[in-house]
Every structure is written in structure tokens, then in C-alpha cells.
Scaffold this motif. Structure first.
Motif, PDB file in Angstrom:
ATOM      1  N   TYR A 152       0.846  -1.194   0.000  1.00  0.00           N
ATOM      2  CA  TYR A 152       0.000   0.000   0.000  1.00  0.00           C
ATOM      3  C   TYR A 152       0.876   1.238   0.000  1.00  0.00           C
ATOM      4  O   TYR A 152       2.067   1.195   0.337  1.00  0.00           O
ATOM      5  CB  TYR A 152      -0.949   0.009   1.214  1.00  0.00           C
ATOM      6  N   GLU A 153       0.285   2.348  -0.377  1.00  0.00           N
ATOM      7  CA  GLU A 153       0.981   3.636  -0.353  1.00  0.00           C
ATOM      8  C   GLU A 153      -0.034   4.717  -0.017  1.00  0.00           C
ATOM      9  O   GLU A 153      -1.255   4.503  -0.117  1.00  0.00           O
ATOM     10  CB  GLU A 153       1.662   3.915  -1.691  1.00  0.00           C
ATOM     11  N   LEU A 154       0.471   5.863   0.393  1.00  0.00           N
ATOM     12  CA  LEU A 154      -0.390   6.991   0.760  1.00  0.00           C
ATOM     13  C   LEU A 154      -0.431   7.990  -0.379  1.00  0.00           C
ATOM     14  O   LEU A 154       0.616   8.376  -0.922  1.00  0.00           O
ATOM     15  CB  LEU A 154       0.117   7.672   2.034  1.00  0.00           C
ATOM     16  N   GLU A 155      -1.646   8.400  -0.761  1.00  0.00           N
ATOM     17  CA  GLU A 155      -1.840   9.403  -1.800  1.00  0.00           C
ATOM     18  C   GLU A 155      -2.795  10.470  -1.265  1.00  0.00           C
ATOM     19  O   GLU A 155      -3.989  10.215  -1.112  1.00  0.00           O
ATOM     20  CB  GLU A 155      -2.416   8.775  -3.073  1.00  0.00           C
ATOM     21  N   GLN A 156      -2.242  11.628  -0.941  1.00  0.00           N
ATOM     22  CA  GLN A 156      -3.032  12.758  -0.429  1.00  0.00           C
ATOM     23  C   GLN A 156      -3.893  12.336   0.752  1.00  0.00           C
ATOM     24  O   GLN A 156      -5.066  12.683   0.850  1.00  0.00           O
ATOM     25  CB  GLN A 156      -3.901  13.338  -1.547  1.00  0.00           C
ATOM     26  N   GLY A 157      -3.295  11.555   1.647  1.00  0.00           N
ATOM     27  CA  GLY A 157      -3.984  11.136   2.857  1.00  0.00           C
ATOM     28  C   GLY A 157      -4.772   9.854   2.710  1.00  0.00           C
ATOM     29  O   GLY A 157      -5.174   9.257   3.716  1.00  0.00           O
ATOM     30  N   ASP A 158      -5.045   9.397   1.482  1.00  0.00           N
ATOM     31  CA  ASP A 158      -5.778   8.147   1.258  1.00  0.00           C
ATOM     32  C   ASP A 158      -4.812   6.967   1.253  1.00  0.00           C
ATOM     33  O   ASP A 158      -3.648   7.090   0.849  1.00  0.00           O
ATOM     34  CB  ASP A 158      -6.529   8.189  -0.073  1.00  0.00           C
ATOM     35  N   ILE A 159      -5.315   5.819   1.711  1.00  0.00           N
ATOM     36  CA  ILE A 159      -4.532   4.583   1.687  1.00  0.00           C
ATOM     37  C   ILE A 159      -4.897   3.831   0.409  1.00  0.00           C
ATOM     38  O   ILE A 159      -6.060   3.457   0.214  1.00  0.00           O
ATOM     39  CB  ILE A 159      -4.833   3.723   2.924  1.00  0.00           C
TER      40      ILE A 159
END
Length: 751
Positions: A252-259
Motif C-alpha cells: 500500500y501507499e499513501l496518496e493525499q492522505g488516502d490509503i
């Protein structure tokens, strides 16, 4: 004929049922083990897979050929080699075509061959088309070069290869799973380049240890890009023993606060993950997630997005919980059970598998070279006869024109063999031209050079190994790729406790005298004003958060705890605690407690003994609970009193005979269980006769007053008056004023 067999007068064989059943079961089990469920170390295939590939090669379905309907392939397999169900055969074919099931697919499919979300969603075989992948040539390229043994098919009309001459250890590359009778196999897939390096290393260093091979093959390489989180020591044990388990975790990675989940473990469906997470959200077990959506598409096959409720959510803790409670982390059993070169199934370690395959490869290459050498020698023999005919062309033509049987004359005249004579007689005149002689002599030179090279390879084990090493390296260069499943060390996944997951709402837990419990939302309700069952009334209440546990204390000195959010609503009359807890016979509940885990309480008996205990020391698993307060003979439990400040608070202890003692709370020991220390002195005789006992214990702040209850009357001791009753813990205390020497209870008042 065995001793158990008999024949009747009609010649019909008779056998005891137990002997027949045993033989039939053993025959069946050996068939399942050897001819259905377990792969062979040589080509890493089960019989049905081997027959599918061979049938496709016979149909000319190479990687460069046009696609052909799958039904045609299945029909040939069933009709020629594998007389079983068409659906089972087609499913085996589909599996070899799915890139998310096979690390190196053997079949190139056109049409709907299933998806990672639903591997069984493939179209019927009349709709799909297939041909072999370039990698499948690794298994089949040498099948017609004298490298394999052949066996008759099921009806004896055709022959099929016993094994395919694999140029690479396909067993480790694509793995295998199967359930036989009394045994099973679970071999994970591996990376081609890593396995090739290990094979070359073992060829160059035959005494290499498993640890050396593990440095080259650090672990499995699944078709999906999830992280392998099993430690290197555990992986080494798997390769040493041939058994164990491997854990793979989603990425997983974080994109603008989303998982954003970008890769899933092997054989895990994105739809299944969405269902598991959504089920927890519906059950209010994931309050930190606000939204969940699937954004997977053709460009991003896996893209599952979770939106945290706020930026204060601990993402690592949340993901650790999901790894522990969903298929975002999966464990795969490893059982390196396979059929060896001796035809017997057994569990092998990594070195044994590679050694056996290299032995198989050496035998295969030797057979290939010998087959080619035989061809070269045969051709040299024919070419030598043809050259003799060219050098004596006029005489050969005369013999052919004049003799009725030219063959024996040619053999006698020029010393030709039977094969050479036939070849000369079958040669066309155009091949006897002058220029053709030059071509034949060049061919003879080439064949002689090839013969010498083949004989040198066959005569030297080192040269043979160099050839095998070169071929393995060339195939690895052509078909190899980078590792797909990274090996990463991660902390073990841990689920978040239900109490921690529950929303922290204010609750008032109400306990009645008869042990009925309920929880009302908010802290502003009047628990005594609630409705109670006939003959029952209010006993106590605790104001807590819904995420906290609630402690119940019974008349035997045992404590119990339950999660506050699991208690019934106060809209009804609740439910009896005995439905969830199992107190001793005759016991009844005397108090309900709730606060922060570090909050201290005075635990005391009416025999005048007590101690301090933090609330967390009273937590106990439901049903039996745990013993906290030890009661002297005949003594009773007093309701625990909460401590606000353990450094400045005071303890007030009153007996029913009017003795009152106030002392510093710091004089009490802190224990997790026991009888405690003496709070106030009571003559032993009066205590034994129950003429005098402690009636109440209260905790006072420095500026609080104390209310004394005696019958229907009460009076208040102000802080300045309380000083008159202060003393050392364990003393007799002082008598209260006349008229208040029959104490019923104590209460704490304001300043």
C-alpha cells in the motif's frame, strides 16, 4: 497365485474381501499419487499438464502459430492421451494460461481466461483460443531429439512421452499444488534468474550447502507483487526441511492522505478484500475508515482506496489490524513433496531438488548428444558411400545399366554396405554433378567436425557440465525477469482490540441490587430514577466511555470485567449479569466500577482490612473472574471507594459502634490482590461476635467534608472538625458525638 487366491470349479477367481479391498485401495492410492496429484522433479508437471502440452505441440500450436480453439486441444487430449472429464482437463489448461496463477505461464490464451477477482470466471472452451507461450518451448524443444522415453497411450494406439525434456527446473519456477491419498504437495513458484544462478552454482560447486543456495534463492517469487514478509531464517528452515509456511502481504501507499492498496497476495481477490473490510465497517469495527472504493482498471489492475476519517489516524496501526483480520496477508503452506528420479514420492530439501533436476538434465543432454551423434555417424556413413560412387561414376552407371541386380554388384565391387548401396541407387543424377561433389565433401568435413565435438562432449563430464551451464544461462537470459514479490522484513500483524475499535461515547452503566445491568448513553442521566423490576432497585452506577471495560465486584471479593459497548441498552431493564458471568454459588454483586485503568480504589472488608488497587488490576476475563480481596472468616466486602489524588487524599473508616478514624491514604499499600493491612482497630471478641465491624469507608480530599448517616439523622463534619479524628492507620479512632454512635454510612460532601 497367492495363498489368498482360490478358484472354484468354473475357474472364477475368489479372494477374501479384506485382501481385495486392501489391494484395490493401494492400487488406487498409487495411481493418484503417481499419475494425478504429484509433479515429477524432471519437468515439474502432472500427467494431465504434460499431455496438454504434448497434444498442443502435435497440433503445431507453437508460440509462432495461429491460435486454435481450446475445444480442439481438449478434444485431442481426451481422445488420444487422457480419457477423463473435459471440464477437469480444460481447468488444468486454464490454470497454465493465467498469469496471476502461474509465474511463467505455459499457454497463451485469447479470450476470457478468468481474472484475479474470479479465477473461475473463464469462458467455455468453445469460445477461447490458445497456443503455447515461448517459455513452453523450454519443456518441448528437445522432445523429438531422442531425449525421452515413450509409453503407449491408454488404448495402445499411440505413444506419449513419459516426461518432457525440460531445459529449466520448471518444478520450482511454476510450483505445484495437489492432494493425493495420504500425502499432498505445495511447492511455491520461484524466480527464473535466481533458480538458474543456483543451478549453475551447484554445477560448479557440487558440495555447496543449502545456505549457499539460499543466498542465490532467498525465497519464493509469487505471480503477484505482494511483499513476502517471512524472515530469512524461517525461509532457510523451509528449504532445509522441505516444509513450513510463507506469508505474503499486500502493498500500500499513501496518496493525499488516502490509503491505496496496489498489490495483493497470491490467489487473493480484490472483491473478497472489499467484502471483508466493508463487513468490519458495517459492524462498526473500523470507525477510523470513512470511505472505501475500488478504483481498479486496465491500467491499474489493483487499486483499492481507503479514506481515513481524519489525518490523526495511525495508518500503520490500521493496516496492521487489516493484515491480521483480512486476506491482505495470507499464509501459504510449503510442502516440497514430489516424485523423484527413482519414481518414488518423497519430501526433498532445496539442494536435493536441484541436484535431482541437474542429474535429470545431464541424462537428457547426454541422450540428446548421443542421438545427434548417431545421426551424424549414420550420415557420414552414407556420404562416404556417395563419394565412392562419385569417384567411380562411370563404372557405377555401367553397373546400374547392365546388371539385373545392381545392388550386390555395387557392394562387391566398391565395398559398400547395404545402406550405402541403397542410398547410391536412390540418389538422383543431378546430385552426381561435379559441383555436388564439392558440396558433399564440405558436408563430410562439417559432419566430421560435429562428430568430434559430440564425442568430446560425451567423453568429458566437465565439458558436458559446461554445455549445460551455457544453456541454462542462455535460457535465463531469454525468459528471465526481475523478482516480482519483494522480500521485506515487517513487524508481525496485530489486530486492534475491540474495545479500542469501539467509538468512545459516554455511557452510564447501571447495576441493580439483584444483579441486572444496562448501559445508558450519556453521563447526565439519573440512574436511581430509572425503572426497575418488581422487588429490585438501584445499587450503583459507573460513568465510562464505550471503549472502556467495566468492572463488577461481588460479595466474595472476586472481580469481573466486560466491555462497556457490549452491555444492553437502558431503554429496557437490562439483563442479569449471571448470564455472562459465573460468580460462586450464593454470591451477589456489590459494586460496579469504571474509570481510567490507572485509577486507584480502596478495597476493604468490614473486618477492618484493606489496600489500594489500580482498576486495571481488577480486569478479568468473563465467566469465572479472579479473586482480588481475601476475606477473613465471617467478614463481608465493602463497596470500593475511588481515589482522586493518591498523594493528598485521606481515608475515613467508621464502625457501626461510632468509632471514626481518618488517616492519609499514602499509609495504605498498593496490591493487586490479598487481604490488605489493618485500617482500624476492632477488639477481636467484638469482631468475632459481629458486635462491631466497619460499616463504611470513604475517601476524602483535603477540603472535603464528611456526612455521617445514623438512622434517619445525619450531620456533617467540616474539614476543621475532621482533624479531631485523624490518627495513625490501624488505631481505634475516636467516638462520634452522642446520638451518632450507631453509624449506618458515610458520604463525602463539598467544602
Amino acid at each position: 497365485m497367492t495363498h489368498s487366491q482360490q478358484y472354484n470349479h468354473e475357474g472364477v477367481e475368489r479372494m477374501p474381501l479384506v485382501a481385495f479391498s486392501e489391494k484395490a485401495y493401494l492400487d488406487y492410492s498409487m495411481y493418484v499419487i503417481l499419475d494425478r496429484a504429484l509433479p515429477h522433479v524432471g519437468d515439474g508437471l502432472k500427467p494431465v499438464q504434460r499431455r496438454i502440452l504434448y497434444a498442443m505441440s502435435e497440433l503445431g500450436l507453437s508460440a509462432a502459430a495461429k491460435f486454435k480453439k481450446s475445444a480442439r486441444t481438449v478434444g485431442d487430449v481426451l481422445g488420444k492421451f487422457h480419457p477423463h472429464g473435459d471440464s477437469a482437463c480444460y481447468e488444468a489448461m486454464v490454470l497454465m494460461a493465467q498469469s496471476f496463477s502461474y509465474r511463467y505461464p505455459l499457454i497463451d490464451g485469447q479470450g476470457n481466461w478468468g481474472s484475479p477477482d474470479d479465477p473461475k470466471s473463464f469462458a467455455a472452451m468453445r469460445y477461447t483460443e490458445a497456443r503455447m507461450t515461448p517459455y513452453a518451448g523450454v519443456l518441448l524443444a528437445e522432445v523429438d531429439q531422442g531425449t525421452v522415453d515413450w509409453q503407449p497411450n491408454f488404448d495402445g494406439t499411440l505413444e506419449e512421452p513419459v516426461l518432457l525434456p525440460a531445459r529449466l527446473p520448471n518444478l520450482l519456477l511454476n510450483g505445484a499444488t495437489g492432494i493425493a491419498v495420504g500425502m499432498a504437495t505445495d511447492i511455491p513458484s520461484h524466480n527464473l534468474r535466481e533458480v538458474a544462478r543456483a543451478c549453475i552454482h551447484l554445477l560448479e560447486h557440487p558440495d555447496a550447502k543449502i545456505a549457499d543456495l539460499c543466498a542465490l534463492i532467498p525465497g519464493p517469487d509469487f505471480p503477484t507483487a505482494g511483499e513476502i514478509v517471512t524472515g530469512p531464517d524461517e525461509l532457510r528452515r523451509i528449504y532445509e526441511t522441505g516444509g513450513g509456511s510463507v506469508r505474503q502481504r499486500a502493498c500500500y501507499e499513501l496518496e493525499q492522505g488516502d490509503i491505496v492498496i496496489t498489490a495483493l497476495p497470491y490467489q487473493v481477490s480484490g472483491n473478497r478484500i472489499m467484502e471483508q473490510i466493508a463487513a468490519q465497517m458495517v459492524a462498526k469495527k473500523l470507525p477510523m475508515i470513512e470511505d472505501l472504493r475500488d478504483e481498479s482498471d486496465h491500467e491499474n489492475p489493483t487499486r483499492l482506496v481507503m479514506v481515513p476519517r481524519s489525518n490523526r489516524v495511525d495508518v500503520e496501526r490500521l493496516m496492521s489490524h487489516l493484515f491480521a483480520t483480512t486476506d491482505l496477508e495470507r499464509s501459504y503452506r510449503v510442502n516440497l513433496n514430489l516424485i523423484g528420479l527413482d519414481g518414488r514420492p518423497r519430501v526433498m530439501n532445496l539442494r536435493e531438488i536441484l541436484s535431482e533436476w541437474l542429474t535429470f538434465r545431464q541424462l537428457t543432454v547426454r541422450r540428446r548428444l548421443q542421438h545427434r551423434l548417431d545421426q551424424v555417424l549414420a550420415r557420414l556413413h552414407l556420404v562416404a558411400g556417395l563419394l565412392i560412387a562419385l569417384l567411380n561414376l562411370d563404372e557405377v552407371i555401367r553397373i546400374i545399366r547392365t546388371e539385373d541386380e545392381p545392388k550386390p554388384v555395387l557392394m562387391d565391387r566398391f565395398g559398400l554396405t547395404d545402406l550405402q548401396a541403397d542410398y547410391v541407387l536412390n540418389t538422383r543424377l543431378r546430385q552426381l554433378a561435379r559441383l555436388e561433389e564439392l558440396r558433399i565433401r564440405a558436408e563430410q568435413d562439417d559432419l566430421a567436425a560435429e562428430r568430434d565435438r559430440l564425442q568430446q562432449l560425451l567423453g568429458s563430464a566437465a565439458a558436458l557440465n559446461r554445455l549445460i551451464r551455457h544453456e541454462i544461462a542462455a535460457d535465463a537470459e531469454r525468459f528471465g525477469d526481475a523478482r516480482r514479490a519483494p522480500l521485506v522484513l515487517r513487524p508481525a500483524a496485530a489486530a486492534i482490540d475491540d474495545n479500542e475499535l469501539a467509538p468512545a461515547e459516554p455511557l452510564t452503566v447501571v447495576l441493580s441490587e439483584k444483579g441486572w445491568v444496562r448501559a445508558a448513553k450519556g453521563h447526565d442521566i439519573d440512574p436511581a430514577g430509572l425503572g426497575y423490576r418488581g422487588g429490585d432497585r438501584f445499587l450503583g452506577a459507573a460513568r465510562v466511555r464505550s471503549s472502556q471495560p467495566v468492572v463488577f465486584f461481588d460479595s466474595t471479593g472476586r472481580s469481573y470485567s466486560l466491555a462497556a459497548h457490549t452491555l444492553p441498552s437502558a431503554r429496557g431493564q437490562g439483563e442479569p449479569l449471571t448470564g455472562r458471568l459465573d460468580p460462586p454459588a450464593g454470591a451477589h454483586f456489590v459494586a460496579v466500577l469504571g474509570d481510567e485503568p490507572q485509577r486507584r480504589f480502596v478495597m476493604a472488608s468490614d473486618a477492618g482490612y484493606g489496600f489500594l488497587a489500580p482498576l486495571e488490576a481488577l480486569y478479568a476475563k468473563p465467566k469465572a473472574g479472579k479473586a482480588v480481596l481475601t476475606l477473613p472468616p465471617g467478614a463481608r466486602v465493602l463497596p470500593p471507594a475511588a481515589v482522586a489524588d493518591p498523594t493528598t487524599d485521606q481515608v475515613a473508616v467508621a464502625t457501626n459502634a461510632g468509632h471514626l478514624l481518618v488517616f492519609a491514604i499514602s499509609d495504605l499499600p498498593e496490591l493487586s490482590r490479598g487481604k490488605g493491612n489493618k485500617l482500624i482497630a476492632i477488639p477481636a471478641a467484638r469482631l468475632a461476635a459481629r458486635e462491631e465491624f466497619v460499616v463504611a469507608v470513604a475517601v476524602l480530599s483535603a477540603c472535603a467534608s464528611l456526612v455521617i448517616h445514623s438512622g434517619k439523622r445525619s450531620f456533617t463534619l467540616k474539614p476543621t472538625d475532621i482533624a479531631h479524628y485523624r490518627g495513625e492507620r490501624g488505631r481505634r479512632g475516636r467516638l462520634l458525638p452522642r446520638g451518632f454512635q450507631r453509624v449506618d454510612g458515610l458520604a463525602v460532601g463539598g467544602s
